[in-house]
Structures are given as C-alpha cells and as structure tokens.
Design a protein around this motif. Structure first.
Motif, PDB file in Angstrom:
ATOM      1  N   TYR A 396       1.043  -1.267  -0.053  1.00  0.00           N
ATOM      2  CA  TYR A 396      -0.012  -0.126   0.270  1.00  0.00           C
ATOM      3  C   TYR A 396       0.956   1.574  -0.205  1.00  0.00           C
ATOM      4  CZ  TYR A 396      -3.975  -3.454   1.341  1.00  0.00           C
ATOM      5  OH  TYR A 396      -5.069  -3.807   1.342  1.00  0.00           O
ATOM      6  N   ALA A 397       2.046   0.823   0.873  1.00  0.00           N
ATOM      7  CA  ALA A 397       3.335   2.218   0.976  1.00  0.00           C
ATOM      8  C   ALA A 397       3.296   2.518  -0.639  1.00  0.00           C
ATOM      9  CB  ALA A 397       3.675   2.479   2.103  1.00  0.00           C
ATOM     10  N   PHE A 398       3.960   0.987  -1.090  1.00  0.00           N
ATOM     11  CA  PHE A 398       4.125   2.107  -2.911  1.00  0.00           C
ATOM     12  C   PHE A 398       3.583   2.189  -3.249  1.00  0.00           C
ATOM     13  CE2 PHE A 398       5.910   0.416  -6.866  1.00  0.00           C
ATOM     14  CZ  PHE A 398       6.937   0.582  -6.913  1.00  0.00           C
ATOM     15  N   ILE A 399       2.109   1.419  -3.973  1.00  0.00           N
ATOM     16  CA  ILE A 399       0.659   2.381  -4.407  1.00  0.00           C
ATOM     17  C   ILE A 399       0.906   3.612  -4.528  1.00  0.00           C
ATOM     18  CG2 ILE A 399      -1.137   2.066  -5.323  1.00  0.00           C
ATOM     19  CD1 ILE A 399       0.431   0.347  -6.511  1.00  0.00           C
ATOM     20  N   ILE A 400       0.480   4.002  -3.138  1.00  0.00           N
ATOM     21  CA  ILE A 400       0.652   5.575  -2.176  1.00  0.00           C
ATOM     22  C   ILE A 400       1.643   6.305  -3.038  1.00  0.00           C
ATOM     23  CG2 ILE A 400      -0.424   7.053  -0.815  1.00  0.00           C
ATOM     24  CD1 ILE A 400      -1.739   5.005   0.916  1.00  0.00           C
ATOM     25  N   ALA A 401       2.735   6.336  -2.885  1.00  0.00           N
ATOM     26  CA  ALA A 401       3.850   6.951  -3.210  1.00  0.00           C
ATOM     27  C   ALA A 401       4.170   7.101  -4.691  1.00  0.00           C
ATOM     28  CB  ALA A 401       5.324   6.196  -1.904  1.00  0.00           C
ATOM     29  N   GLN A 402       3.707   5.992  -5.251  1.00  0.00           N
ATOM     30  CA  GLN A 402       3.642   5.633  -6.374  1.00  0.00           C
ATOM     31  C   GLN A 402       2.774   6.862  -7.335  1.00  0.00           C
ATOM     32  OE1 GLN A 402       5.692   5.842  -9.066  1.00  0.00           O
ATOM     33  NE2 GLN A 402       5.942   3.402  -9.261  1.00  0.00           N
ATOM     34  N   GLY A 403       2.047   6.872  -7.097  1.00  0.00           N
ATOM     35  CA  GLY A 403       0.828   8.087  -7.094  1.00  0.00           C
ATOM     36  C   GLY A 403       1.318   9.329  -6.689  1.00  0.00           C
ATOM     37  N   PHE A 404       1.360   9.749  -5.272  1.00  0.00           N
ATOM     38  CA  PHE A 404       2.538  10.629  -5.454  1.00  0.00           C
ATOM     39  C   PHE A 404       3.217  11.042  -6.315  1.00  0.00           C
ATOM     40  CE2 PHE A 404       5.246  13.869  -3.668  1.00  0.00           C
ATOM     41  CZ  PHE A 404       4.948  14.866  -3.171  1.00  0.00           C
ATOM     42  N   ASN A 405       3.909  10.541  -7.121  1.00  0.00           N
ATOM     43  CA  ASN A 405       4.961  10.716  -7.407  1.00  0.00           C
ATOM     44  C   ASN A 405       4.248  10.877  -9.428  1.00  0.00           C
ATOM     45  OD1 ASN A 405       7.662  10.395  -9.536  1.00  0.00           O
ATOM     46  ND2 ASN A 405       7.271   7.947 -10.279  1.00  0.00           N
ATOM     47  N   ILE A 406       3.611  10.167  -9.500  1.00  0.00           N
ATOM     48  CA  ILE A 406       2.832  11.046 -10.632  1.00  0.00           C
ATOM     49  C   ILE A 406       2.442  11.524 -11.023  1.00  0.00           C
ATOM     50  CG2 ILE A 406       1.028   9.686 -12.363  1.00  0.00           C
ATOM     51  CD1 ILE A 406       1.360   6.764 -11.511  1.00  0.00           C
ATOM     52  N   LEU A 407       2.148  12.650  -9.917  1.00  0.00           N
ATOM     53  CA  LEU A 407       1.187  13.515  -9.863  1.00  0.00           C
ATOM     54  C   LEU A 407       2.385  14.754  -9.651  1.00  0.00           C
ATOM     55  CD1 LEU A 407      -2.086  12.913  -7.073  1.00  0.00           C
ATOM     56  CD2 LEU A 407      -2.196  13.482  -9.507  1.00  0.00           C
ATOM     57  N   VAL A 408       3.407  14.593  -8.529  1.00  0.00           N
ATOM     58  CA  VAL A 408       3.907  15.818  -7.831  1.00  0.00           C
ATOM     59  C   VAL A 408       4.576  15.805  -9.784  1.00  0.00           C
ATOM     60  CG1 VAL A 408       5.520  14.743  -7.485  1.00  0.00           C
ATOM     61  CG2 VAL A 408       5.215  16.858  -6.628  1.00  0.00           C
ATOM     62  N   THR A 409       5.462  14.555 -10.607  1.00  0.00           N
ATOM     63  CA  THR A 409       6.619  14.895 -11.670  1.00  0.00           C
ATOM     64  C   THR A 409       5.220  14.965 -13.300  1.00  0.00           C
ATOM     65  OG1 THR A 409       7.440  12.759 -10.779  1.00  0.00           O
ATOM     66  CG2 THR A 409       7.526  13.301 -13.280  1.00  0.00           C
ATOM     67  N   LEU A 410       4.081  15.216 -12.734  1.00  0.00           N
ATOM     68  CA  LEU A 410       3.055  15.441 -13.667  1.00  0.00           C
ATOM     69  C   LEU A 410       3.449  17.377 -13.793  1.00  0.00           C
ATOM     70  CD1 LEU A 410       2.034  15.779 -16.438  1.00  0.00           C
ATOM     71  CD2 LEU A 410      -0.178  15.602 -14.750  1.00  0.00           C
ATOM     72  N   VAL A 411       3.126  18.048 -12.763  1.00  0.00           N
ATOM     73  CA  VAL A 411       3.203  19.527 -12.079  1.00  0.00           C
ATOM     74  C   VAL A 411       4.519  19.772 -12.460  1.00  0.00           C
ATOM     75  CG1 VAL A 411       3.024  20.977 -10.187  1.00  0.00           C
ATOM     76  CG2 VAL A 411       1.260  18.926 -10.339  1.00  0.00           C
ATOM     77  N   ILE A 412       5.595  19.293 -12.712  1.00  0.00           N
ATOM     78  CA  ILE A 412       7.159  19.288 -12.221  1.00  0.00           C
ATOM     79  C   ILE A 412       7.425  19.846 -13.845  1.00  0.00           C
ATOM     80  CG2 ILE A 412       9.405  19.134 -12.202  1.00  0.00           C
ATOM     81  CD1 ILE A 412       8.437  17.703  -8.919  1.00  0.00           C
ATOM     82  N   ALA A 413       6.567  18.972 -14.350  1.00  0.00           N
ATOM     83  CA  ALA A 413       7.086  18.474 -16.289  1.00  0.00           C
ATOM     84  C   ALA A 413       6.573  19.887 -16.797  1.00  0.00           C
ATOM     85  CB  ALA A 413       6.329  17.298 -16.157  1.00  0.00           C
ATOM     86  N   PHE A 414       4.935  20.391 -16.583  1.00  0.00           N
ATOM     87  CA  PHE A 414       4.586  21.020 -17.104  1.00  0.00           C
ATOM     88  C   PHE A 414       4.903  22.452 -16.556  1.00  0.00           C
ATOM     89  CE2 PHE A 414       0.532  18.853 -17.866  1.00  0.00           C
ATOM     90  CZ  PHE A 414       0.594  19.342 -19.451  1.00  0.00           C
ATOM     91  N   PHE A 415       5.215  22.230 -15.430  1.00  0.00           N
ATOM     92  CA  PHE A 415       5.886  24.103 -14.724  1.00  0.00           C
ATOM     93  C   PHE A 415       7.608  24.442 -15.766  1.00  0.00           C
ATOM     94  CE2 PHE A 415       9.056  26.194 -12.268  1.00  0.00           C
ATOM     95  CZ  PHE A 415       8.374  27.082 -11.903  1.00  0.00           C
ATOM     96  N   LEU A 416       8.054  22.852 -15.915  1.00  0.00           N
ATOM     97  CA  LEU A 416       9.660  22.875 -16.423  1.00  0.00           C
ATOM     98  C   LEU A 416       9.415  22.759 -18.159  1.00  0.00           C
ATOM     99  CD1 LEU A 416      11.618  21.388 -14.385  1.00  0.00           C
ATOM    100  CD2 LEU A 416      11.543  23.625 -14.628  1.00  0.00           C
ATOM    101  N   PHE A 417       8.409  22.435 -18.859  1.00  0.00           N
ATOM    102  CA  PHE A 417       8.805  22.138 -20.320  1.00  0.00           C
ATOM    103  C   PHE A 417       7.814  22.661 -21.256  1.00  0.00           C
ATOM    104  CE2 PHE A 417      11.190  18.825 -18.293  1.00  0.00           C
ATOM    105  CZ  PHE A 417      12.907  18.885 -18.942  1.00  0.00           C
TER     106      PHE A 417
END
Length: 418
Positions: A396-417
C-alpha cells in the motif's frame, strides 16, 4: 589458511574488478557479438534464434559470463565448483526468458526480459523442490552489481547536458520530494526500516537499480529486496501502457509527456518503450530525464549509507555513539565506485567512435547480468514470503508513493517543459 583468507576480496570490490575487466576487454576489441532473440513466427524462431550460427553466439556468450562468474566466486572465497554447477542452470533458464521476451507480440506489450526471468525463477523455486546446493550457490548480488557497474557506461553526461539543465533540475526536484514523501509515508504506516529505505529509493530514483543500490548501502535482506523489485516490475507495466494514452487524451505537449514519463516510470526500458509510443521528442526527453535520475544513483547510495550508519545500527557499536569515518567507509557500497568510474570514463575519456563500437555489446551484457540476477532472485524467493499478510502494508505504501510520484512529476514537467 590465514594466507588464503587474505586473498578473499569483498563482493563489492569484486564487482568493480569484474565490471572493469569486462569494460577493458570490450575497449581492447574483445567484445561479444549480440545473439538474436527477436522472432515473430515459429519459422522465424527456428531460422533466426535457434539457428546453428545464433546458438554458437549464445554458447560463446555463455562461456564468457561463466568465466566471469567463476572468477567472481574465486576472488570472493566461494566455491568455484558449486558456481560451475549452478551457473549453467541459471543461464539456460535466463536464455528461455530472453527467447520469450523476444517474441513480437510480447514486445508489443512492452514486457521486458527481466519480468520473464523473475517469473520463471519464481515458478521453479516455488513448485519444485530445489536442492540446497543450488540455492546456496546462487550469486544474485554478484550478478546484479556487475550489471550496475556496466550500467554506468550508458550514463553519459554530455547526452544529458545536451538537453539543457531542465532535465537535471526536474530529476533533482522529483527525487528529493518523492523520496521524502515515500519515506514519511512508510514511517506513518510503520513499515520496517529496510523496506522503507528500499521503497523510497525505488519510487523516487530509478526503480530496480535504486532498490538494489540501496539494499547494498544498508546491507539489506535479499527477500525484502526481491519484494520491492517485484512491486517495481508489476507497477511499471500498467504505467508504461496507460500513461502515454492519458497524455494523448488530455493533449499534453510531447516535451511535457516525455518529462512526465521519464520522471515517473521506474525502469529505463519501460521509459523508452512508453516514450516511443508518444513520439520522437517525448522519447528523447523521457530518456534524458531518466538518465539524469540514474546519475543521482551513486550520490543517493552514498548519502543513504551515511544516513543509515548514523541513525540506525553502526554494526557492533552503541546506537548513541557516532560512527567514525572508517565505519562509514566500511559500510559504503563500493560497487557505486565502479558505476561512477564507468560513467566518467565513457563521458570524458572514451571517444564517440569507440563508444559506438562497444556500446551494443556492453548494453547486451548489462541486460544479461540483470536477467541472470532476476532468475536467481526468483529461484531463491518463496511466494509465501512475497505475498504474506505482512506484505500488504509495504505494498500500500509503495502504491500511494507511486501515485504521489505520478502527480508531482506531472506538475513539475508542466512547470519546466510546457
């Protein structure tokens, strides 16, 4: 007997020696022709993969890696005879996995060979009673660390810098934010310390390689490492298939999509596969971002080894007592030196022509050592250990952390690229 003990080399130093030997042989012109494993029909399987010429290449490759594995057993003080008995079995099972992964329909699903290696090992290890001599002589750590050293040859700093500083900035921000969130989450869910460190690194940095490097840094349990690797591979498959379609549905720019894929998906092969589905620009950016995260692997392993030594169990010492630099050096994963040295060598001292001449062979051997390691992991792992009731919370910890990873990376990708 005392003199013999002095000849034994620590496994981490052994893989630096063996990985360096493979690289030097390749640069000296002794590189292996890559066998063919791609096929679409039964006729093509027979004509290409099972042809006498290709089987000869597979046999030459076997002899090469057998010598390296036996040399590894010799210099680490393990039984060479046991290694010579066990290695052919692991190699044959791994070749079967490579053949299965080479099928055109399997490739269309973007399934990597290591998934088949792990699956074959797990099936045999759980449904057949393996002799103790086989289990005890598996060299999983040796194989996977040799693969990590060879991975350094593909981490070329000039390639990363060509895409500008944005990829490096994203990699740094994503790794720090996702690692800390995963670490905090695991602590909240009372996941044990070793799994916490491996999960945090696997989700935030580069999946399997990061989990292995972290396990080496903290001298982690191999069964826990196998569990984390299984989670990485299981979640990578749906991510690499569905994320490109999500990006297409919402009409994300290719550069943003590439940065999102490269920062979110945990395995390099899966990143390349998903980037290919989107387009050339997305493929380029996703690869650069993933390589940027790979560059951080050595730094992260060093930082984790220092943190672990100071805050957890400085072996044989009182927990309250600060360890010396000698203790930190003793616990530092030395194979990281090989990874960094290989990256520096191919980034600054090897000509592009020489790199082009050897990169195919070294990439093939890197993948082969990883596949051999995953076969070994499967053979020594029990389903009951992987999927017991105690395994649910880390999952469960891995899945939740992976979900956070997907969302925060998308936000940063839009901000930078964007």
């Amino acid at each position: 007997m005392t003199d013999q003990k002095k000849l034994v080399v620590h496994e981490d130093w052994a893989v630096v020696i063996l990985g360096g030997l493979i690289i030097l042989l390749a640069l000296a012109g002794i590189s292996l022709t890559v066998p063919a494993f791609s096929w679409g029909t039964t006729a093509e399987l027979t004509r290409k993969v099972l042809s006498s010429a290709n089987l000869q290449l597979i046999g030459i490759q076997f002899l090469f890696v057998l010598v390296i594995a036996a040399l590894g057993a010799l210099i680490t003080g393990k039984s060479v005879a046991a290694s010579l008995k066990t290695f052919p079995i692991v190699y044959i099972l791994t070749v079967i996995a490579l053949v299965l992964a080479g099928n055109a329909q399997v490739k269309a699903l973007n399934l990597e060979a290591v998934i088949f290696s792990l699956g074959i090992g797990l099936l045999i290890g759980n449904f057949l009673k393996l002799p103790e001599w086989l289990k005890s002589s598996l060299s999983t750590e040796l194989f996977v660390k040799i693969g990590l050293v060879l991975l350094g040859t593909s981490v070329i700093f000039s390639d990363i810098l060509k895409a500008g500083s944005l990829g490096l900035i994203q990699a740094l921000v994503v790794v720090l934010s996702v690692w800390y969130f995963a670490f905090w989450l695991c602590k909240k869910l009372k996941v044990d310390d070793e799994l916490t460190m491996m999960i945090s690194s696997a989700v935030s940095i580069c999946g399997v390689s990061a989990a292995i490097a972290t396990s080496g840094a903290i001298k982690g349990d191999s069964k826990k490492l196998s569990y984390v690797i299984s989670m990485v591979l299981i979640t990578a498959i749906p991510m690499m298939i569905f994320m490109p379609y999500i990006a297409a549905y919402f009409n994300f720019p290719q550069a943003v999509t590439g940065a999102w894929l490269g920062g979110s998906i945990d395995t390099t092969g899966a990143v390349v596969a998903s980037g290919t589905l989107v387009g050339e620009e997305a493929l380029k950016i996703s690869t650069i971002v993933k390589f940027s995260q790979n560059v951080l692997l050595g730094i992260a392993a060093f930082a984790i080894s220092v943190y672990w030594t100071y805050t957890n169990h400085p072996a044989g010492k009182d927990k309250a007592e600060k360890p010396t630099l000698g203790v930190i050096w003793e616990r530092f994963p030395k194979f990281v030196i090989g990874f960094v040295a290989a990256s520096v060598l191919f980034s600054f001292f090897i000509s592009p022509e020489s790199n082009t001449a050897v990169k195919g062979s070294l990439k093939n051997l890197q993948g082969l050592w990883f596949a051999l390691a995953f076969t070994s992991i499967g053979l020594e792992t029990n389903f009951k250990d992987l999927f017991s009731r105690n395994s649910k919370t880390p999952f469960y910890a891995f899945i939740i952390a992976q979900g956070f990873n997907i969302l925060v990376t998308l936000v940063i990708a839009f901000f930078l690229f964007a």
